[in-house]
Design a protein around this motif. Sequence first.
Motif, mmCIF file in Angstrom:
data_model
loop_
_atom_site.group_PDB
_atom_site.id
_atom_site.type_symbol
_atom_site.label_atom_id
_atom_site.label_comp_id
_atom_site.label_asym_id
_atom_site.label_seq_id
_atom_site.Cartn_x
_atom_site.Cartn_y
_atom_site.Cartn_z
ATOM 1 N N HIS A 255 0.851 -1.184 0.000
ATOM 2 C CA HIS A 255 0.000 0.000 0.000
ATOM 3 C C HIS A 255 0.891 1.240 0.000
ATOM 4 C CE1 HIS A 255 -3.404 -2.634 0.864
ATOM 5 N NE2 HIS A 255 -2.634 -3.211 1.765
ATOM 6 N N PRO A 256 1.319 1.663 -1.183
ATOM 7 C CA PRO A 256 2.273 2.776 -1.265
ATOM 8 C C PRO A 256 1.712 4.065 -0.693
ATOM 9 C CG PRO A 256 1.324 2.277 -3.427
ATOM 10 C CD PRO A 256 0.897 1.176 -2.506
ATOM 11 N N ARG A 257 2.615 4.869 -0.170
ATOM 12 C CA ARG A 257 2.239 6.150 0.425
ATOM 13 C C ARG A 257 2.511 7.329 -0.519
ATOM 14 N NH1 ARG A 257 5.115 5.200 6.355
ATOM 15 N NH2 ARG A 257 3.949 3.310 6.914
ATOM 16 N N ALA A 258 3.384 7.100 -1.477
ATOM 17 C CA ALA A 258 3.759 8.171 -2.403
ATOM 18 C C ALA A 258 4.148 7.564 -3.739
ATOM 19 C CB ALA A 258 4.925 8.979 -1.830
ATOM 20 N N ASP A 259 4.206 8.399 -4.763
ATOM 21 C CA ASP A 259 4.623 7.927 -6.076
ATOM 22 C C ASP A 259 5.990 7.259 -6.008
ATOM 23 O OD1 ASP A 259 2.323 9.192 -6.807
ATOM 24 O OD2 ASP A 259 3.241 10.540 -8.273
ATOM 25 N N ALA A 260 6.876 7.805 -5.159
ATOM 26 C CA ALA A 260 8.231 7.274 -5.057
ATOM 27 C C ALA A 260 8.225 5.819 -4.600
ATOM 28 C CB ALA A 260 9.057 8.126 -4.101
ATOM 29 N N ASP A 261 7.275 5.454 -3.723
ATOM 30 C CA ASP A 261 7.185 4.058 -3.275
ATOM 31 C C ASP A 261 6.876 3.135 -4.447
ATOM 32 O OD1 ASP A 261 7.628 4.908 -0.695
ATOM 33 O OD2 ASP A 261 5.506 4.838 -0.117
ATOM 34 N N VAL A 262 5.981 3.573 -5.311
ATOM 35 C CA VAL A 262 5.603 2.770 -6.472
ATOM 36 C C VAL A 262 6.772 2.627 -7.430
ATOM 37 C CG1 VAL A 262 4.043 2.605 -8.454
ATOM 38 C CG2 VAL A 262 3.197 3.491 -6.262
ATOM 39 N N LEU A 263 7.403 3.741 -7.752
ATOM 40 C CA LEU A 263 8.509 3.729 -8.706
ATOM 41 C C LEU A 263 9.682 2.912 -8.183
ATOM 42 C CD1 LEU A 263 8.387 7.480 -9.820
ATOM 43 C CD2 LEU A 263 7.441 5.484 -11.001
ATOM 44 N N ASP A 264 9.941 3.023 -6.873
ATOM 45 C CA ASP A 264 11.036 2.257 -6.281
ATOM 46 C C ASP A 264 10.747 0.763 -6.351
ATOM 47 O OD1 ASP A 264 13.501 1.974 -4.589
ATOM 48 O OD2 ASP A 264 12.026 1.119 -3.199
ATOM 49 N N TRP A 265 9.489 0.365 -6.069
ATOM 50 C CA TRP A 265 9.169 -1.062 -6.111
ATOM 51 C C TRP A 265 9.192 -1.587 -7.547
ATOM 52 C CZ3 TRP A 265 9.690 -4.793 -2.944
ATOM 53 C CH2 TRP A 265 9.084 -6.027 -3.195
ATOM 54 N N GLN A 266 8.751 -0.784 -8.498
ATOM 55 C CA GLN A 266 8.840 -1.194 -9.902
ATOM 56 C C GLN A 266 10.293 -1.440 -10.299
ATOM 57 O OE1 GLN A 266 6.504 2.111 -11.657
ATOM 58 N NE2 GLN A 266 5.292 0.527 -12.674
ATOM 59 N N ARG A 267 11.175 -0.584 -9.832
ATOM 60 C CA ARG A 267 12.598 -0.765 -10.132
ATOM 61 C C ARG A 267 13.118 -2.061 -9.531
ATOM 62 N NH1 ARG A 267 16.868 -0.146 -7.201
ATOM 63 N NH2 ARG A 267 15.717 0.882 -5.503
ATOM 64 N N ARG A 268 12.708 -2.359 -8.317
ATOM 65 C CA ARG A 268 13.172 -3.571 -7.638
ATOM 66 C C ARG A 268 12.703 -4.840 -8.353
ATOM 67 N NH1 ARG A 268 14.295 -3.138 -1.795
ATOM 68 N NH2 ARG A 268 14.522 -0.948 -1.237
ATOM 69 N N ILE A 269 11.431 -4.880 -8.714
ATOM 70 C CA ILE A 269 10.925 -6.113 -9.323
ATOM 71 C C ILE A 269 11.384 -6.256 -10.772
ATOM 72 C CG2 ILE A 269 8.949 -6.275 -7.794
ATOM 73 C CD1 ILE A 269 7.195 -5.100 -9.951
#
Length: 476
Positions: A255-269
């Motif tokens: 449950h991301p809190r900010a756009d950065a959380d989403v972008l960071d997780w996309q980079r990881r996966i």
Amino acid sequence: MPAAVTRPWFLVVVAAAFWACILYVRISVHTVAPSDVSRSGADNSGDPCRGRYVYVHELPPRFNADMLSGCAKLEGQWPDMCKQVSNAGLGEPLLHPDQVDGEAGGGALTNSSGWYATQQFGLDAIFHARMRRYECLTNDSSAAAVVFVPFYAGFEFSLHQWGYDEATRDAASRDLARWLKSRPEWRRAGGRDHFLVAGRTAWDFQRDTINISVWGTNLLLLDAAKNMTVLVIESSTDAIGSGSDVAVPYPTYFHPRADADVLDWQRRIRSADRPWLMSFVGASRPREWQSIRPDIIAQCGASSACQHLGCANGGKQCHTPGDIMRLFRSSTFCLQPRGDSATRRSAFDAMVAGCVPVFFHPRSAYLQYKWHLPSDHARYSVFIPEDDVRTGNVSIEETLRRIPLATVREMQEEVVRLMPGLVYADPRYTLETVKDAFDLAVEGVLKKVAETRSGELLGGGVVRQSSSQDNTISSK
């Protein structure tokens, strides 16, 4: 003589004017919906909320808030309810990188924020909390494009399913129908512009249509519900969009809190190392004769390229978020056979981890989630007919290895691209540019209601009012 000539021409002119008016109305309906009006009643094309206003009913607390505030008294019916509905419905946070609820297995979430032990049936509260921060809320119901009804239908099911008779299980749904029909917002369109979230499968709200008469409520069978749009985690309709119930994603752990959380997780996966060709998380269920899970587990066990995370002998590994997400993030393909019903939360956990889902039945995804998944299912998934697995005519591993590497990469990238729209952001925060599952669901409802309204205006249809059926208690 001149009058005789003039009369036909007069009729021609009148007829032409009539059909011109009809054409104008048709074009107007398609270009400007009735909801595309500002609060002052005038067209305001500069309003970013034009056509997107949502009015939220203030329901009596027995329909929602009392279930949360009284959770401690209800844990006999719903064990650990207070924990599972805490934090705006997200559950308890997954804080420690190496432990989840005191057990090993949280390593996949190390240094990542926004992870919670979310209950798969917790969508009622999560969606309501997200709606409270929706950017286009209005207190003027006449200006709203749609009306949201925050009835916790899924929670109500869980609290009264076991140990109660049919009248008790149906009472809240029938009382809600009576309450809605007494409101001016309902009388405006007979409820066709209303929607609610029932965070379980549609089958849980259609008791009279299944053989097990003791299971579920009759919410979706009430005329009031048939008029509304009801968001569920699995639709019961055979054709997408043919019924009042529409499928939206299961809640996941992220449950991301900010756009950065989403972008960071996309980079990881996107960059994750995936040593396993395929994996399966789930129990065997050998007593379910139609299940292909024993066949899948057998094929997985015979392959050095497959990893199985099971629940044998009362094990909890397949319920531990860290273990689940670590395996999915280490796998290229994630096998998703049917479970208690056709769909599984596991499919969404897998895609959040960047794993390409493998489905064995069309109802597991392809006849669901029309607002969240592409209609071209080959873009993001693999389909293997379950009959081929059951009869032993197909090797899952060989089927997956035959897919060209370039195609696999394209599917993986599509899954990564879809991921933001498959998760529900933390309701206490706001994403700036990323659209999550909530955003796509609200957009879908707005479009569906606008199309319904346009169709009724064009076809001269009459809105069907709810019958007295909703006001009676079942005598069964």
